[in-house]
Design an enzyme around this catalytic site. Structure first.
Site, PDB file in Angstrom:
ATOM      1  N   GLU A   1      -5.125   1.703   2.732  1.00  0.00           N
ATOM      2  CA  GLU A   1      -4.923   0.542   3.602  1.00  0.00           C
ATOM      3  C   GLU A   1      -5.084   0.939   5.060  1.00  0.00           C
ATOM      4  OE1 GLU A   1      -2.379  -2.191   6.139  1.00  0.00           O
ATOM      5  OE2 GLU A   1      -2.358  -0.023   5.889  1.00  0.00           O
ATOM      6  N   GLU A   2      -4.606   2.127   5.405  1.00  0.00           N
ATOM      7  CA  GLU A   2      -4.611   2.539   6.802  1.00  0.00           C
ATOM      8  C   GLU A   2      -6.013   2.672   7.384  1.00  0.00           C
ATOM      9  OE1 GLU A   2      -2.105   2.332   8.451  1.00  0.00           O
ATOM     10  OE2 GLU A   2      -0.316   2.920   7.342  1.00  0.00           O
TER      11      GLU A   2
ATOM     12  N   HIS B   1       0.836  -1.208   0.000  1.00  0.00           N
ATOM     13  CA  HIS B   1       0.000   0.000   0.000  1.00  0.00           C
ATOM     14  C   HIS B   1       0.865   1.249   0.000  1.00  0.00           C
ATOM     15  CE1 HIS B   1      -0.028   1.679   4.231  1.00  0.00           C
ATOM     16  NE2 HIS B   1       0.349   0.452   4.554  1.00  0.00           N
TER      17      HIS B   1
ATOM     18  N   ASP C   1       6.418   2.762   7.006  1.00  0.00           N
ATOM     19  CA  ASP C   1       5.075   2.257   6.738  1.00  0.00           C
ATOM     20  C   ASP C   1       4.302   3.259   5.904  1.00  0.00           C
ATOM     21  OD1 ASP C   1       2.584   1.055   6.763  1.00  0.00           O
ATOM     22  OD2 ASP C   1       2.195   1.453   8.878  1.00  0.00           O
TER      23      ASP C   1
ATOM     24  N   HIS D   1       3.370   5.005  12.776  1.00  0.00           N
ATOM     25  CA  HIS D   1       2.191   5.868  12.628  1.00  0.00           C
ATOM     26  C   HIS D   1       2.353   7.237  13.292  1.00  0.00           C
ATOM     27  CE1 HIS D   1      -1.054   2.625  11.528  1.00  0.00           C
ATOM     28  NE2 HIS D   1      -0.021   2.634  10.704  1.00  0.00           N
TER      29      HIS D   1
ATOM     30  N   ASP E   1       4.281  -4.808   3.225  1.00  0.00           N
ATOM     31  CA  ASP E   1       3.702  -3.574   3.744  1.00  0.00           C
ATOM     32  C   ASP E   1       4.858  -2.660   4.137  1.00  0.00           C
ATOM     33  OD1 ASP E   1       2.489  -1.605   5.423  1.00  0.00           O
ATOM     34  OD2 ASP E   1       0.782  -2.933   5.751  1.00  0.00           O
TER      35      ASP E   1
END
Length: 729
Positions: free
Chosen positions: A416-417, A369, A379, A531, A445
């Site tokens: 995706e998140e 993603h 990420d 994140h 990922d």
């Protein structure tokens, strides 16, 4: 009660926006793209177009650290949340990168429900009537931060799909926010009803924490990254001086417990499709239902300092040297307000297709993603950079005269998140085609956050993965292979399984039953800046992958597996691993049901049949290979095609159209998500749920349900045996 699981064999898989208003994205993105394209062209031109007798060795020799670094830098110049102009520009970047390699590429858009913050506020007082101190709810930049200006574009910290509302109530500390944590509070007489639950990351993800808080009666929730897990040893320092999360760091995320677009549950968000209303979608039990905010360790520490009540037990405390944590409630009073905008937005999946020469209707699919909560350097764009670097190598092979036997599809997923949205919508829209044509799905990922490969597969891919790991040089020690490093890093190295909802493989494995893998170079189930604002190019370059050799190694493993799956006459699957693990899982179930009327005989019988079928298929493979080498059988024979179809379709048989109880979208009966943590893998999830229910109620009917679930799994295993052996009754 814990779910039955063969813990000795299996460990869980790792865990796994406002529209941009400024106009300076496009020039910087395009300039970076032009530089990367020039780099690609130079790399392609360095090899003459002559066929190579050893495709794998040639592929491995073409890896480029500089290419991976260049793409990662370009993709992470700005934060790029799904549904924003910034993320649309990353889609254009990836599309252009594929197209510049002469790989036919396109974008498939979907209209889906996304969520963005409009207003947030949080303040703390020491008790009723006391003056409240507001929190800034910001993540600090640091001196000489090269991304300080771009940091102003980051979406304010929030939880996607949080309920809007205002709450003023006492705080209660709930440890990791698990069911057992709230049960412990109740046992201590700590009333959570109407309070603000303060919980920390570390065991389950934010959507499950907030769901559990709501179930316990909390009016709102705060979730923070505790220094115990994310801050490193006391005195070691934090980013940019070390890999650890700074005190102001906040881990954002989504609170949606489902998958895909919430307005199209169980079907695709295609043009003109049926939809439930936004209001109805937000009112389901998969949504949090209460206001919630992510906060920093610094802000959580201020709240802890004002909390009273009994001292929390040892397992609830912070790292050494931290002040004691207390349970509350109060006298700390929190005033929390959140207003969100839950709105339909356009997302864009990017695809590039290398069509197969002999079997174009058989697909080997590679996915990663692209959207990120902030800069997304680890990420997910470490994976995106590895995928483009891999595509470059395939393009160079094409210039050498190579064309795969089967079709290879690159997928750059969006949103995706928010809930695996882009991949889920595409799989739902193409479910029947994928069910009949997909050979395997290979996911990355986060490709790199540390030094050791942490692989996950469905079991028939174990042997292929291990053989590939033995071919790729360890990026940190040229005297050994990735396999050597993996074995040395663990007393008992394990290939993890893909039963959870942690990344884009979920729709392929859990919804359709397609053999899959997920790869990451890491050090554990997560990484400290996950994140947060600090997941940027500097963190990756300094701490995750200095020199970008691990990016190249990840692409090498990814690519060699894809080459073998796409090119080998017989698909390299081996189902013997499945039989070994199923036997171990069944022994656990047998132990969990000891003393009851539940019989595991149906399972054991079906596993014996599967072992017999797997043995037969392996013998057939050897015989066909002998016939091919002696020219008794021609390549492309229908005999080979038939064997390959059985190898592909056997995994589909482990799925059931009714799905797992209470989780109907998840169809796989062998591996599924844990009910309490959808980032955790449970073996025999339906049986596990039934046993938990029976242990709680201990009625004859509940134990009969356990037996029913045993029979359901046994039937699935028997179907897989029949498919693999190619026999009708």
């Amino acid at each position: 009660m814990s779910r039955p699981d063969a813990a000795s064999l299996l460990s869980p898989s790792p865990p796994p926006f406002k529209p941009h208003r400024r106009g300076r994205f496009l020039p910087s993105i395009l300039a970076a793209l032009a530089a990367a394209a020039a780099l690609l062209l130079l790399a392609v031109l360095r090899s003459p177009p002559t066929p190579s007798p050893n495709l794998g060795s040639l592929f491995l020799s073409l890896g480029s650290n500089n290419t991976a670094a260049s793409h990662l830098r370009a993709l992470t110049l700005h934060p790029h949340v799904a549904g924003t102009k910034a993320n649309s520009l990353t889609a254009a970047y990836v599309l252009h990168a594929f197209s510049s390699l002469s790989i036919p590429s396109h974008i498939t858009p979907y209209s889906v429900l996304l969520s963005y913050p409009v207003h947030r506020s949080l303040s703390l007082s020491a008790g009723p009537g006391r003056a409240a101190k507001p929190f800034s709810l910001t993540q600090d930049t640091y001196p000489s931060d090269p991304y300080a200006r771009a940091a102003a574009e980051v979406t304010p910290t929030f939880f996607a799909y949080s309920a809007s509302g205002s709450v003023s109530a006492e705080a209660v500390y709930a440890n990791y926010g698990r069911e057992e944590d709230f049960a412990y509070l109740a046992s201590r007489g700590v009333d959570v009803a109407g309070k603000v639950a303060l919980a920390r990351y570390g065991r389950i993800h934010c959507e499950d924490i907030v769901h559990n808080a709501r179930a316990a009666g909390a009016a709102a929730a705060l979730v923070y990254p505790d220094p115990l897990e994310y801050g490193g040893p006391a005195g070691e320092g934090t980013f940019p001086d070390s890999r650890w999360l700074p005190p102001s760091g906040v881990q954002v995320g989504s609170l949606f417990r489902g998958v895909g677009d919430p307005t199209t549950p169980m079907w695709a968000s295609s043009e003109g499709c049926e939809r439930v209303s936004v209001e109805d979608a937000m009112a389901t039990d998969d949504m949090p239902g209460i206001p919630a905010l992510p906060v920093s360790a610094r802000d959580a520490a201020e709240i802890q300092r004002v909390l009273g009540g009994a001292e929390a037990p040892a397992g609830w405390q912070g790292r050494d040297g931290s002040p004691a944590y207390r349970l509350g409630p109060g006298p700390a009073v929190l005033n929390l307000t959140y207003q969100g905008n839950d709105t339909m937005a356009t997302i864009e999946n990017v695809f590039a297709v290398i069509e197969g020469a002999e079997e174009p209707d058989r697909y080997v699919i590679l996915g990663n993603h692209r959207d990120a909560w902030t800069f997304g350097a680890a990420d997910p764009n470490s994976g995106t950079a590895a995928m483009i670097e891999l595509a470059q190598r395939f393009s160079m092979l094409q210039k050498q005269g190579w064309r795969p036997r089967r079709t290879i599809i690159f997928c750059s997923w969006d949103a995706e998140e928010y809930g695996l949205t882009g991949s889920t919508e595409w799989v739902e829209e193409n479910r029947e085609m994928l069910s009949s044509r997909a050979v395997a799905y290979l996911n990355i990922d986060v490709s790199v956050v540390g030094p050791v490969l942490l692989p996950s597969t469905t079991p028939q891919l174990d042997e292929l993965l291990l053989e590939t790991m033995k071919l790729v040089q360890d990026p940190d020690n040229s005297s050994q292979t990735v396999y050597d490093a993996w074995v040395k890093s663990n007393a008992s190295p394990k290939i993890q399984r893909l039963g959870n909802g942690g990344s884009d493989y979920a729709a392929f494995v859990q919804h359709v039953g397609i053999p899959s893998t997920n790869l990451i170079f890491g050090e554990g189930p997560g990484y400290p800046v996950y994140h947060s604002l600090y997941d940027d190019f500097v963190w990756v370059e300094k701490f995750a992958d200095p020199g970008f050799r691990r990016h190249v190694a990840a692409a090498s493993i990814w690519g060699i597996m894809a080459l073998r799956l796409a090119d080998e006459e017989i698909i390299p699957f081996d189902y013997m691993s499945y039989t070994t693990e199923l036997e171990a899982y069944t022994k656990v179930v047998e132990k969990e049901t000891e003393g009851t009327a539940v019989s595991c005989s149906p399972l054991y019988n079906s596993i014996r049949a599967l072992k017999k079928a797997a043995t037969k298929v392996n013998s057939e493979r050897k015989e066909i290979q002998r016939e091919l080498s002696s020219k008794q059988l021609s390549k492309g024979s229908m005999k080979i095609r038939g064997l390959n179809d059985r190898l592909m379709q056997a995994e589909r048989a482990f799925t059931n159209r009714e799905g797992i109880f209470k989780q109907a979208w998840y169809k796989h009966l062998i591996y599924g998500p844990s009910e309490q943590n959808d980032w955790d893998t449970a073996s025999y999830p339906g049986i596990a749920d039934a046993i938990a229910t029976a242990r709680s109620s201990n009625t004859s009917a509940s134990w009969k349900l356990v037996q029913h679930e045993v029979h359901r799994v046994a039937r699935a295993v028997a179907q897989a045996s029949a498919v693999l052996s190619g026999s009708l009754t």
